[in-house]
Design a protein around this motif. Sequence first.
Motif, PDB file in Angstrom:
ATOM      1  N   LEU A 195    -146.814  29.182-145.548  1.00 60.79           N
ATOM      2  CA  LEU A 195    -147.422  30.309-146.248  1.00 60.79           C
ATOM      3  C   LEU A 195    -148.678  29.855-146.984  1.00 60.79           C
ATOM      4  N   ALA A 196    -148.609  28.708-147.643  1.00 60.72           N
ATOM      5  CA  ALA A 196    -149.778  28.215-148.372  1.00 60.72           C
ATOM      6  C   ALA A 196    -150.939  27.940-147.432  1.00 60.72           C
ATOM      7  N   ASP A 197    -150.651  27.325-146.285  1.00 59.92           N
ATOM      8  CA  ASP A 197    -151.720  26.993-145.336  1.00 59.92           C
ATOM      9  C   ASP A 197    -152.394  28.241-144.789  1.00 59.92           C
ATOM     10  N   VAL A 198    -151.581  29.218-144.360  1.00 62.51           N
ATOM     11  CA  VAL A 198    -152.169  30.414-143.773  1.00 62.51           C
ATOM     12  C   VAL A 198    -152.871  31.252-144.839  1.00 62.51           C
ATOM     13  N   SER A 199    -152.368  31.232-146.062  1.00 63.12           N
ATOM     14  CA  SER A 199    -152.980  32.039-147.121  1.00 63.12           C
ATOM     15  C   SER A 199    -154.386  31.557-147.427  1.00 63.12           C
ATOM     16  N   GLY A 228    -136.306  34.899-144.972  1.00 63.68           N
ATOM     17  CA  GLY A 228    -136.205  33.514-145.408  1.00 63.68           C
ATOM     18  C   GLY A 228    -136.596  32.518-144.342  1.00 63.68           C
ATOM     19  N   GLU A 229    -137.423  32.925-143.400  1.00 68.10           N
ATOM     20  CA  GLU A 229    -137.796  32.060-142.279  1.00 68.10           C
ATOM     21  C   GLU A 229    -139.259  31.613-142.328  1.00 68.10           C
ATOM     22  N   LEU A 230    -139.926  31.855-143.464  1.00 67.43           N
ATOM     23  CA  LEU A 230    -141.316  31.445-143.612  1.00 67.43           C
ATOM     24  C   LEU A 230    -141.385  30.337-144.659  1.00 67.43           C
ATOM     25  N   GLN A 278    -149.911  39.309-139.799  1.00 67.01           N
ATOM     26  CA  GLN A 278    -149.558  39.304-141.219  1.00 67.01           C
ATOM     27  C   GLN A 278    -148.272  40.075-141.465  1.00 67.01           C
ATOM     28  N   GLN A 279    -148.101  41.201-140.773  1.00 68.44           N
ATOM     29  CA  GLN A 279    -146.857  41.979-140.910  1.00 68.44           C
ATOM     30  C   GLN A 279    -145.658  41.190-140.411  1.00 68.44           C
ATOM     31  N   VAL A 280    -145.851  40.431-139.331  1.00 67.04           N
ATOM     32  CA  VAL A 280    -144.754  39.591-138.831  1.00 67.04           C
ATOM     33  C   VAL A 280    -144.398  38.531-139.862  1.00 67.04           C
ATOM     34  N   LEU A 281    -145.418  37.932-140.506  1.00 68.66           N
ATOM     35  CA  LEU A 281    -145.153  36.918-141.528  1.00 68.66           C
ATOM     36  C   LEU A 281    -144.388  37.515-142.708  1.00 68.66           C
ATOM     37  N   VAL A 282    -144.700  38.758-143.068  1.00 66.04           N
ATOM     38  CA  VAL A 282    -143.963  39.430-144.150  1.00 66.04           C
ATOM     39  C   VAL A 282    -142.496  39.567-143.767  1.00 66.04           C
ATOM     40  N   ARG A 283    -142.240  39.944-142.500  1.00 65.44           N
ATOM     41  CA  ARG A 283    -140.842  40.071-142.062  1.00 65.44           C
ATOM     42  C   ARG A 283    -140.156  38.711-142.033  1.00 65.44           C
ATOM     43  N   GLU A 306    -140.004  36.273-132.782  1.00 62.38           N
ATOM     44  CA  GLU A 306    -140.943  36.157-133.895  1.00 62.38           C
ATOM     45  C   GLU A 306    -140.838  34.791-134.554  1.00 62.38           C
ATOM     46  N   LYS A 307    -139.608  34.316-134.721  1.00 61.32           N
ATOM     47  CA  LYS A 307    -139.424  33.007-135.354  1.00 61.32           C
ATOM     48  C   LYS A 307    -139.969  31.880-134.482  1.00 61.32           C
ATOM     49  N   SER A 308    -139.788  31.982-133.166  1.00 60.28           N
ATOM     50  CA  SER A 308    -140.233  30.909-132.269  1.00 60.28           C
ATOM     51  C   SER A 308    -141.752  30.807-132.193  1.00 60.28           C
ATOM     52  N   HIS A 309    -142.438  31.871-132.549  1.00 59.04           N
ATOM     53  CA  HIS A 309    -143.906  31.868-132.495  1.00 59.04           C
ATOM     54  C   HIS A 309    -144.524  31.806-133.895  1.00 59.04           C
ATOM     55  N   LEU A 310    -143.825  31.185-134.859  1.00 57.53           N
ATOM     56  CA  LEU A 310    -144.301  31.144-136.236  1.00 57.53           C
ATOM     57  C   LEU A 310    -145.716  30.590-136.328  1.00 57.53           C
ATOM     58  N   ARG A 311    -145.971  29.462-135.691  1.00 52.89           N
ATOM     59  CA  ARG A 311    -147.300  28.857-135.763  1.00 52.89           C
ATOM     60  C   ARG A 311    -148.368  29.768-135.146  1.00 52.89           C
TER      61      ARG A 311
END
Length: 930
Positions: free
Chosen positions: A293-297, A286-288, A276-281, A253-258
Amino acid sequence: MNELLTAVRAGRHHDVPPLVLALDRPGRRSALAELKELRKEVRGWDWQRRDRIRKALLVAGAGCHTGAAGCAAWIGGRDLRDWTRSPYPLILASLKDRDPAWLGDLAHRFAGRAALSEAEYTFVGELTRIARVPLPVTDNLVTGWTELVGAARWRRRTRRPLTDILRDDPHAAVLAPRLFEMAELPPQVDFYDAPDSQDHWPGALSALAEDGVLDRSYLVDRCVARLMRGGKSVDQRFFLAVLQRLEATEDEEKSHLRDWTAMAADGIAPVASHAQQVLVRLDARGELPVRELADVSGAVLFRQEKKLVRAQLTLLGKVLRRNASTAGELLPAVAEAFAHEGIDVQERALKLVARYLPAVPGPDVREQLASAAAQLGPMHRESVTALFGELVEDEAPQAYEEFLPPAPVLRRQDPAPETVAELVEEVAARVKAHASEHWIPASAVLDTSAGITGFERALDGLVRLARSDREELTGSLREALAGVRFVEHGLSPYMVDPRGISTSHGLSVVVASLLGLVSERDRVAWRAKTVVTGSDACAHAALNGVLLDRVWEASEAIAAGRVPFLLATPTWHTGAVEAAELVERLRTYRDLDVRPGPADFAQALLRVRRDSDPERAESAAAAEALGTGEGDRLAAWIRAEDSVAPVLRHPATTVSRPSGGTWWQRTTSGARQVLVATRERLVIQRDFPEAFHWLGRAQLPRAQECYHWGPERSSHWTATLPGDPETLAAWLMPDLLFAADQGQRGAVGFLPALAESAGEVGGAMHLALAYGLGARHPEDRTAAVDALLVLAARGRLDGAALGRELAILVDRDLVKVNRTADALGTAAATGAYRTVLTVLAAMLPGLLAYEKTPRGLGDLLSVAAECAERCGTGGIEPIAGLAATAGRKGSSQTVRQAARLLATFGEREEQGTAGPESDRKATIGDQINT
């Protein structure tokens, strides 16, 4: 060699392999040349003779080819594929003396061809087994493999689990990963939502990954890549289901953040929700990063799905509560929600900004937020002013300008093709498009103008060139249409049935007659069916019967060879014929001493334009001067004032209570149906051919669903009466009723063509439009929106009348409010805000008066409020019941949107200080004070 050819001609396919193997290389080459000539000869045979030798010809040609490329092309030939039992065992038998390398080459070449099925997959598998080479992994081969797997699931009495089938398949490890590389998934790869099931492809593939048969990390990466790529919704859901079954690890999940941020911004709703659920996790771990977050929001809050937007605001709220110092980066993203259509979303975003605005460092971000908040509507104006003070500047009101599409202009139809080659190409393209189909999916709504003008050009071209170049024309048509079903098997009854004929079928009738494929007995019997009689006869069959009568008459004219061209060929793209042009055509007929065909002339009369007064009188005089019976009839027709079948008055155009020509019929469910009647026109019944008589009879409206092959074939309906949209709207009203009430798909496609018609628009057309705007299926509502915009652009839309019609249909539970809101919202979004507001101002009072709020009223009020905020309410009378609705207790969507709309009328004072609007202001004010 002679013995081989004799066996092939006799259809003895089982005798072919040993005869091929008995030939040496030169003998096979010589036999192949003879087989190629036989293949050409067979194409002109009747289907019974051809089917008898097809398999033997296929096997013999495959065995006689000495090159792998030629052999693959021969085996894949479309004209040799019409068989029931697989011929591939016989082909393998005829190739058993070939070198393994040659067989491997054949396998790879054949696997690259299109349309491989279960039988072809098995054939390729046998070739590679014999040649001892790897199986060629191509998209087409994978499609054949999935078909074989699908067949294996049902081969036994009890359904065998898919996971067990794939576990036992020796090629699954090689072929399954290819599914993640294909442009589109094969149709056999079924998928349904069942979280714990292993009996579909996502579950089976994840089980193979658990077994180690498939590389799990590879599948995760490929699923993410496919979801990033986009594509068909069903494919996206499939890869999402596989990914969810595989359960990506924290590191994955972390490696595919973008990738998650991109999916949340642009993916279809289920994909975006998962991302979105992955981003919440990731945020919880503390990995987002805040910047990510601002860009995707900003992108997510721009989406229309309220569930996604609310979830993103919730995530932003959590981050801001945890660390208020991020407000400078996150609040500009929150402000993107100010442009959302949902009032509740706007308010949540405004509360969030109000709560954390004190933590914003520096004036730049505050100015940015104030600028974004300034776009909020009048109901939020006081809260925004209290929050930002002087940073919010009052903008000078700008003059509103309505954006409507350009009014359609008449486009002259291209003349008929002048050469045989051009005509044959056009006819073949139109005939082949539907030659093998007994029906067309109702979703395939056709371009009515292109459909009728193309058909009429081709029909006129066949009449013209059959007279001058018959031999060349028939030869070219026979060659171009080789393999088409009706050319081989003859016309099918459904192709000459007035209940379902299309323009492509009409061309097929003419071509079949020209090629001598229709006997005189069949022609007489089939033409008799063009006359529609009986009390249950519908408009579809009557209008189709007119087309069918014309094509049979054209076939007879071609056989006689005297008619130089057709009189009813349209001048304009709508199907209309210019009166002066029709006069000249009749003059040519008179000079050549040619008698017009009754059906052709009758259709020409129905199409002649009568909407230009100066030219109308001149054309009538010129027609009368011809001195022929047809000229006199044309002159009288041009001077007549009546439409083909006058429509009785509709209540939207009268002050009195619904009565007269409008019929309120009660169905078995108790719903009341609103339909329109037409009066008789005696001249049609007296002077026109019998196939046209239905058009001249008085028609009482009947809500009777017709089981025909769909109104998407209706290009010739509107062109039958291109100057009488009211008449056609009245006749076809049951289709539109069923599109709204029962969900018939594709029934609204003819409305834009009616809106372009030259004739007068009245109550029937507005009622038809109201039904279309309330149709169940989005594509049908889109067609109705197109018609609405065309009428508005031409200055022929009565918005108030349309609004009253919609209110009537909602009252009779024939149209759903939420569907109408969707359609009118679409129309408004094109820039027609004033047009839509006029409709809604007449529609809303009746709906607001209901004791129980209709479902979807909030959406309708939202559209009205959006329109009012864009164009203003000048000239629009206050909407009765709006203030009472806005003053109700609670904070439902209906109350919120009513208050928003009321604010645009400048009547907030009438609400008093109490009520939900005041409560909302107090809540936001509390946030500001805090």
